[in-house]
Design an enzyme around this catalytic site. Structure first.
Site, PDB file in Angstrom:
ATOM      1  CD  GLU A 127      -8.280   9.412  -0.362  1.00  0.00           C
ATOM      2  OE1 GLU A 127      -8.567   9.879  -1.476  1.00  0.00           O
ATOM      3  OE2 GLU A 127      -8.242   8.196  -0.135  1.00  0.00           O
ATOM      4  CG  HIS A 139     -13.457  10.074   1.560  1.00  0.00           C
ATOM      5  ND1 HIS A 139     -12.508   9.850   2.524  1.00  0.00           N
ATOM      6  CD2 HIS A 139     -12.828   9.913   0.361  1.00  0.00           C
ATOM      7  CE1 HIS A 139     -11.347   9.564   1.952  1.00  0.00           C
ATOM      8  NE2 HIS A 139     -11.521   9.594   0.640  1.00  0.00           N
ATOM      9  CG  HIS A 214      -7.575  10.187  -6.191  1.00  0.00           C
ATOM     10  ND1 HIS A 214      -8.300  11.352  -6.171  1.00  0.00           N
ATOM     11  CD2 HIS A 214      -7.969   9.493  -5.092  1.00  0.00           C
ATOM     12  CE1 HIS A 214      -9.076  11.373  -5.119  1.00  0.00           C
ATOM     13  NE2 HIS A 214      -8.889  10.250  -4.437  1.00  0.00           N
ATOM     14  CG  ASP A 271      -7.800   5.262  -4.264  1.00  0.00           C
ATOM     15  OD1 ASP A 271      -7.776   5.100  -3.024  1.00  0.00           O
ATOM     16  OD2 ASP A 271      -8.665   5.946  -4.841  1.00  0.00           O
TER      17      ASP A 271
END
Length: 372
Positions: A127, A139, A214, A271
Site C-alpha cells: 500500500e 501514510h 478501501h 485494514d
C-alpha cells in the site's frame, strides 16, 4: 485436516444455507456437501452441535494486529498472521505501509520467507509508496514516491514472487504506466489513496487495475457532477471493491449501496493496524504512532483514520447483524470474492475446494478455525 464429515451446523454454500448441512473432507479437500443427515460410509462424523459453518476468511488488506505491526520484524509479521488466524482468516495478504523503499523491500522479503512455511500467507500487498500526497491519510508523506518502474522492480525482486498487489494513485505522473507494468508482471494493480477523478480512475481500470483500495476512503467521494473513483470501479466489471465494515470508515447505508452497485465484487477487508484485538492505547504504524480509543484508530497529531481495529469475524458479524446483508453475501465478500481475485482454491464450500472453515456461534462469534 483428517478425513471426516462435519455435520450438525448451518452450512453456508455459495448460493444457500443448508440447515442442517454436512461437508465431507478427504485429503484436505471438500469431497461432498449436502443437506440433512450425513452419509454413513465409514468416514468419521463430527457433529458441530449447531451454529454456522463458513468458508475460511480471506483478508487481502491487513497491516498488523494483536499489538504488533507486520512491517517491524519477521517475528511481528508471524504474530500478525497468527492473530488473524484466531479470528477466522485462513488466507491473508500482508499489507506494507508506505516506508523507505529499502524497508519495504526488506519486509517483502520477510513475507516471501514466511510463505515458504505458512500456507495461509498468500503474499504481500504494497500500500504505497506510489500514493497521492493529497490523499495520503495515515501514510507518512515523507515516504511517498512518484511512480517509478525502477523502484517497482526493486520491490518486486525483493518480494521473490510474493508481492501480489500494489496500490497506486493513477493520476500521478507515470501512474498509468506503473499500472500497466504491474499488469505485465502479473501483479494486481489497485487504485487507492488517489485524488484522481472518474476519467483517470476509469483509465486505470481500463489499463488492467482490478481493485479499489478501501472504497471511499483516501479518495474523492461520489458527487452528481464528479462521480469519482467509486463509480469508475462500479462500471468496470472486473474490479473488486474493498470495504472496511467497522461502522467507522463507512456508514452502513453506504456499505449496502456498494453491495447493490457491485454485486459479487465486494471484498470485506480489515485494514487492521497493531491495535486490532487490543484495548485503548498507542500503537506503532511503521514509524508513526496511532491512538486507539473505543475501537477507533487515529494517527497521533492529525486525527486521520489509521487503519482499523477490525477482524474479519467482526466484519462478517456486522455485515449480517448491523448492515443487514444475507449471510451468503457476507460470506462471499469475506471469502469467495477475495479468493477469486487472488486465484486461490479456497473461499467456497463446494466439492473440490480446499477444506478451510470457520465454525461460528449463532451470533457469529468464532468458535473454531479448521484448516491446514
Amino acid at each position: 485436516m483428517t478425513d471426516q464429515i462435519l455435520a450438525g451446523a448451518r452450512v453456508v454454500t455459495p448460493s444457500d444455507v443448508l440447515e442442517p448441512g454436512w461437508v465431507q473432507i478427504r485429503g484436505g479437500r471438500i469431497a461432498g456437501v449436502g443437506a440433512g443427515a450425513p452419509p454413513r460410509d465409514g468416514t468419521p462424523i463430527r457433529d458441530l452441535g449447531g451454529g454456522w459453518l463458513l468458508p475460511g476468511f480471506v483478508d487481502i488488506h491487513a497491516h498488523g494486529g494483536g499489538g504488533v505491526s507486520a512491517i517491524d520484524s519477521p517475528a511481528d509479521l508471524a504474530a500478525t498472521v497468527a492473530f488473524h488466524r484466531l479470528h477466522g482468516t485462513t488466507r491473508i495478504l500482508i499489507s506494507l505501509v508506505s516506508s523507505p523503499v529499502e524497508q519495504m523491500a526488506r519486509a517483502a522479503g520477510w513475507v516471501a520467507d514466511l510463505m515458504a512455511s505458512e500456507p495461509g500467507v498468500a503474499g504481500a500487498h504494497l500500500e504505497g509508496p506510489f500514493l497521492s500526497h493529497l490523499r495520503c491519510g495515515a501514510h507518512d508523506p515523507d515516504h511517498l514516491r512518484a511512480p517509478a518502474t525502477a523502484e517497482l522492480r526493486k520491490l518486486l525482486e525483493a518480494g521473490r514472487g510474493g508481492i501480489r498487489m500494489v496500490t497506486v494513485a493513477p493520476e500521478l505522473p507515470g501512474g498509468l504506466d506503473l499500472v500497466r507494468e504491474l499488469v505485465a508482471c502479473d501483479v494486481i494493480a489497485a487504485v487507492g489513496h488517489t485524488d484522481g477523478d472518474y476519467a483517470t480512475c476509469r483509465a486505470a481500470f481500463d489499463a488492467g487495475a482490478r481493485v479499489l483500495t478501501h472504497t471511499f476512503n483516501g479518495m474523492r467521494g461520489l458527487h452528481h457532477r464528479e462521480p469519482g473513483p467509486f463509480l469508475a470501479a462500479c462500471e468496470s466489471p472486473e474490479v473488486v471493491l474493498e470495504v472496511i465494515n467497522d461502522g467507522i470508515h463507512l456508514a452502513d447505508p453506504i456499505v449496502r449501496l456498494i453491495v447493490r452497485q457491485a454485486p459479487d465484487r465486494v471484498a470485506l477487508i480489515t485494514d487492521a493496524s497493531a491495535g486490532a484485538g487490543m484495548g485503548d492505547g498507542r500503537y506503532a504504524r511503521g514509524a508513526r504512532q496511532v491512538q486507539v480509543s473505543a475501537g477507533r484508530a487515529e494517527l497521533v497529531g492529525s486525527g486521520s483514520l489509521a487503519g482499523s481495529t477490525l477482524t474479519m469475524a467482526q466484519a462478517v458479524r456486522r455485515a449480517v447483524r448491523e448492515v443487514g446483508l444475507p449471510v451468503t453475501v457476507a460470506s462471499a465478500a469475506a471469502s469467495a470474492v477475495p479468493a477469486r481475485l487472488l486465484g486461490l482454491d479456497c473461499g467456497r464450500i463446494e466439492a473440490g475446494r480446499a477444506a478451510e472453515f470457520v465454525v461460528m456461534t449463532d451470533d457469529f462469534e468464532v468458535r473454531e478455525v479448521l484448516a491446514h
